[in-house]
Structure formats: structure tokens, C-alpha cells
Scaffold this active site. Structure first.
Site, PDB file in Angstrom:
ATOM      1  CG  ASP A  11      -1.736   1.347   1.344  1.00  0.00           C
ATOM      2  OD1 ASP A  11      -1.581   2.087   0.862  1.00  0.00           O
ATOM      3  OD2 ASP A  11      -2.800   1.053   2.157  1.00  0.00           O
ATOM      4  CB  ILE A  12       1.525   3.943  -2.557  1.00  0.00           C
ATOM      5  CG1 ILE A  12       2.889   4.619  -2.894  1.00  0.00           C
ATOM      6  CG2 ILE A  12       0.404   4.701  -2.284  1.00  0.00           C
ATOM      7  CD1 ILE A  12       2.853   5.086  -4.405  1.00  0.00           C
ATOM      8  CB  VAL A  34      -3.654   4.925  -5.878  1.00  0.00           C
ATOM      9  CG1 VAL A  34      -3.397   5.758  -7.203  1.00  0.00           C
ATOM     10  CG2 VAL A  34      -2.259   5.077  -5.035  1.00  0.00           C
ATOM     11  CG  ASP A  35      -6.597  11.009  -6.543  1.00  0.00           C
ATOM     12  OD1 ASP A  35      -6.051  11.605  -5.613  1.00  0.00           O
ATOM     13  OD2 ASP A  35      -7.242  11.464  -7.500  1.00  0.00           O
ATOM     14  N   GLY A 120      -5.373   1.428 -13.728  1.00  0.00           N
ATOM     15  CA  GLY A 120      -6.654   1.141 -12.849  1.00  0.00           C
ATOM     16  C   GLY A 120      -7.686   1.623 -13.856  1.00  0.00           C
TER      17      GLY A 120
HETATM   18  N1  AR6 Z   1      -1.407   1.560  -2.885  1.00  0.00           N
HETATM   19  C1  AR6 Z   1      -0.690   1.499  -4.395  1.00  0.00           C
HETATM   20  N2  AR6 Z   1      -1.594   1.274  -5.323  1.00  0.00           N
HETATM   21  C2  AR6 Z   1      -2.746   1.250  -5.339  1.00  0.00           C
HETATM   22  C3  AR6 Z   1      -3.329   1.668  -4.060  1.00  0.00           C
HETATM   23  C4  AR6 Z   1      -2.678   1.765  -2.808  1.00  0.00           C
HETATM   24  N3  AR6 Z   1      -3.273   2.258  -1.622  1.00  0.00           N
HETATM   25  N4  AR6 Z   1      -4.734   1.748  -4.491  1.00  0.00           N
HETATM   26  C5  AR6 Z   1      -5.042   1.432  -5.646  1.00  0.00           C
HETATM   27  N5  AR6 Z   1      -3.762   1.147  -6.420  1.00  0.00           N
HETATM   28  P1  AR6 Z   1      -6.031   3.889 -10.253  1.00  0.00           P
HETATM   29  P2  AR6 Z   1      -5.418   5.295 -12.646  1.00  0.00           P
HETATM   30  C6  AR6 Z   1      -3.539   0.742  -7.694  1.00  0.00           C
HETATM   31  O1  AR6 Z   1      -7.376   3.524 -10.658  1.00  0.00           O
HETATM   32  O2  AR6 Z   1      -5.401   4.061 -13.773  1.00  0.00           O
HETATM   33  C7  AR6 Z   1      -9.005   7.876  -9.735  1.00  0.00           C
HETATM   34  O3  AR6 Z   1     -10.116   7.785  -9.444  1.00  0.00           O
HETATM   35  C8  AR6 Z   1      -4.436   0.043  -8.600  1.00  0.00           C
HETATM   36  O4  AR6 Z   1      -4.494  -1.477  -8.159  1.00  0.00           O
HETATM   37  O5  AR6 Z   1      -5.826   4.406  -8.588  1.00  0.00           O
HETATM   38  O6  AR6 Z   1      -4.430   6.215 -12.794  1.00  0.00           O
HETATM   39  C9  AR6 Z   1      -8.238   9.243  -9.972  1.00  0.00           C
HETATM   40  O7  AR6 Z   1      -8.855  10.259  -9.271  1.00  0.00           O
HETATM   41  C10 AR6 Z   1      -4.009   0.248  -9.784  1.00  0.00           C
HETATM   42  O8  AR6 Z   1      -2.966  -1.047  -9.987  1.00  0.00           O
HETATM   43  O9  AR6 Z   1      -5.331   4.980 -11.087  1.00  0.00           O
HETATM   44  C11 AR6 Z   1      -8.461   9.281 -11.303  1.00  0.00           C
HETATM   45  O10 AR6 Z   1      -9.628   9.611 -11.875  1.00  0.00           O
HETATM   46  C12 AR6 Z   1      -2.930   1.532  -9.676  1.00  0.00           C
HETATM   47  O11 AR6 Z   1      -2.899   1.955  -8.432  1.00  0.00           O
HETATM   48  C13 AR6 Z   1      -8.214   7.682 -11.994  1.00  0.00           C
HETATM   49  O12 AR6 Z   1      -8.571   6.868 -10.808  1.00  0.00           O
HETATM   50  C14 AR6 Z   1      -3.929   2.568 -10.656  1.00  0.00           C
HETATM   51  O13 AR6 Z   1      -4.951   2.633 -10.503  1.00  0.00           O
HETATM   52  C15 AR6 Z   1      -6.714   7.547 -12.326  1.00  0.00           C
HETATM   53  O14 AR6 Z   1      -6.659   6.118 -12.957  1.00  0.00           O
END
Ligand code: AR6
Length: 170
Positions: A11-12, A34-35, A120
Site C-alpha cells: 500500500d503506497i 490510489v488517489d 486502474g
Molecule cells: N497503493 C498502491 N497502489 C494502489 C493503491 C494503494 N493504496 N490503491 C490502488 N492502487 P487507479 P489510474 C493501484 O485507478 O488508472 C482515480 O479515481 C491500483 O490497483 O488508482 O491512473 C483518479 O482520481 C492500480 O494498479 O489510477 C483518476 O480519476 C493503480 O493503483 C483515476 O482514478 C492505478 O489505479 C486515475 O486512474
């Protein structure tokens, strides 16, 4: 150089590094994935600072404090939405990594953790994203000596395996 880059599963928001990178959207006002996790862990002061930044364009990066996170800084970057691969997605994703690393160096960051940007909600294919991410980070580390450690923090097993596999092939 190899010991300055590591792929881990985790978890980042829990990483003890100078800066974590957020896979944000152009509003910088939070979202899911992750955001959402970063905003929840940092507390409401993060979105207050983000409001002052007036958004961020795709592939650009902006920095804020980390507030309740153990990381001092959050570097927000906006990955491309995957639209089939012919809309400059590869270069936009590569630029996210370059811009965020440059911003890190400018702010004296020595240790930094990345999520898998765009793979994601933005649906970028994981293998392709992993190639781009690892290639850019390694190229950057070859010319920079101030960054001591870059962690690629994969949240789920499938992403972790794919990044490990691609990392091994470099
Ligand atoms: N730690 C590390 N990685 C994570 C965590 C965490 N706690 N939570 C999720 N991931 P995404 P995107 C991973 O959807 O595709 C948001 O709503 C997840 O499993 O977070 O760049 C923003 O506001 C995946 O492998 O980001 C934008 O609207 C990775 O992080 C949109 O999503 C990226 O997934 C950005 O989409």
C-alpha cells in the site's frame, strides 16, 4: 543502479519514503483508487492545498505536502486514459514518470514510491505500462545521482507479478 529500483507489493500510503506519487486526475481534487487512498490517509488538508493548484494537465506533475502521511511530499501526476494506443498514450505515460522524477529532484527528494499509474480506472494495459515505467525510471537513474531509491508499489498480485516479470527482463 539495480539496487536503487525495487518492485514491491503493498500500500503506497504506508511507505516510509520522502515522496509518494499520486495517480491523480486533472482536477487534482481526489477520486477513487490510489488517489482516494492517498487523500484519506493524508487527511483533509491535502485537498485544501490541491485546490490552490488549479488542476494539472495529463502527463504534468505538481507537488504538495504529505500531511498525515509518513511521506513529506505527494507528487501528483495525471496519467493518460487508455484509448486504444493511438492517442499518444505511451509517450504521455513516459512523460508522467520523467516529470515527477524531475520535480522530486528539484525538491530534494531522495526516496520515492510510485503506484502503477494509469492501469486502474484509466485502463492502460499493465504489461505495456510496466515496460514504460521501468524504462523511464531506469533511464532517469542512469543520469541522476541524487535519488537513492525508487519503489514501484503494486497493490494487487497480478500487477505485482507483471512488474516483476518485466523488471527481470531489463
Ligand atoms: N497503493 C498502491 N497502489 C494502489 C493503491 C494503494 N493504496 N490503491 C490502488 N492502487 P487507479 P489510474 C493501484 O485507478 O488508472 C482515480 O479515481 C491500483 O490497483 O488508482 O491512473 C483518479 O482520481 C492500480 O494498479 O489510477 C483518476 O480519476 C493503480 O493503483 C483515476 O482514478 C492505478 O489505479 C486515475 O486512474
Amino acid at each position: 543502479m539495480i539496487d536503487r529500483f525495487e518492485v514491491i507489493k503493498g500500500d503506497i500510503t504506508k511507505q516510509n519514503v520522502d515522496a509518494i506519487v499520486n495517480a491523480a486526475n486533472t482536477s487534482l481534487l481526489g477520486g477513487g483508487g490510489v488517489d482516494g487512498a492517498i487523500h484519506r490517509a493524508a487527511g483533509p488538508e491535502l485537498v485544501m492545498e490541491c485546490r490552490e493548484l488549479h488542476g494539472c494537465k495529463t502527463s504534468q506533475a505538481k507537488i504538495t505536502k504529505g500531511y498525515k502521511l509518513s511521506a513529506n511530499w505527494v507528487i501528483h501526476t495525471v496519467g493518460p486514459v487508455w484509448q486504444g494506443g493511438n492517442k499518444g498514450e505511451d509517450e504521455l505515460l513516459a512523460t508522467c514518470y520523467r516529470n515527477s522524477l524531475e520535480l522530486a529532484v528539484k525538491n530534494g527528494v531522495r526516496t520515492i514510491a510510485y503506484p502503477s499509474i494509469s492501469t486502474g480506472a484509466y485502463r492502460f494495459p499493465v504489461e505495456k505500462a510496466a515496460m514504460i515505467a521501468i524504462n523511464e525510471i531506469k533511464r532517469f537513474l542512469e543520469t541522476d545521482s541524487s535519488i537513492e531509491k525508487v519503489l514501484m508499489v503494486c497493490f494487487d498480485e497480478d500487477t505485482y507479478r507483471k512488474y516483476l516479470e518485466i523488471c527481470g527482463s531489463f
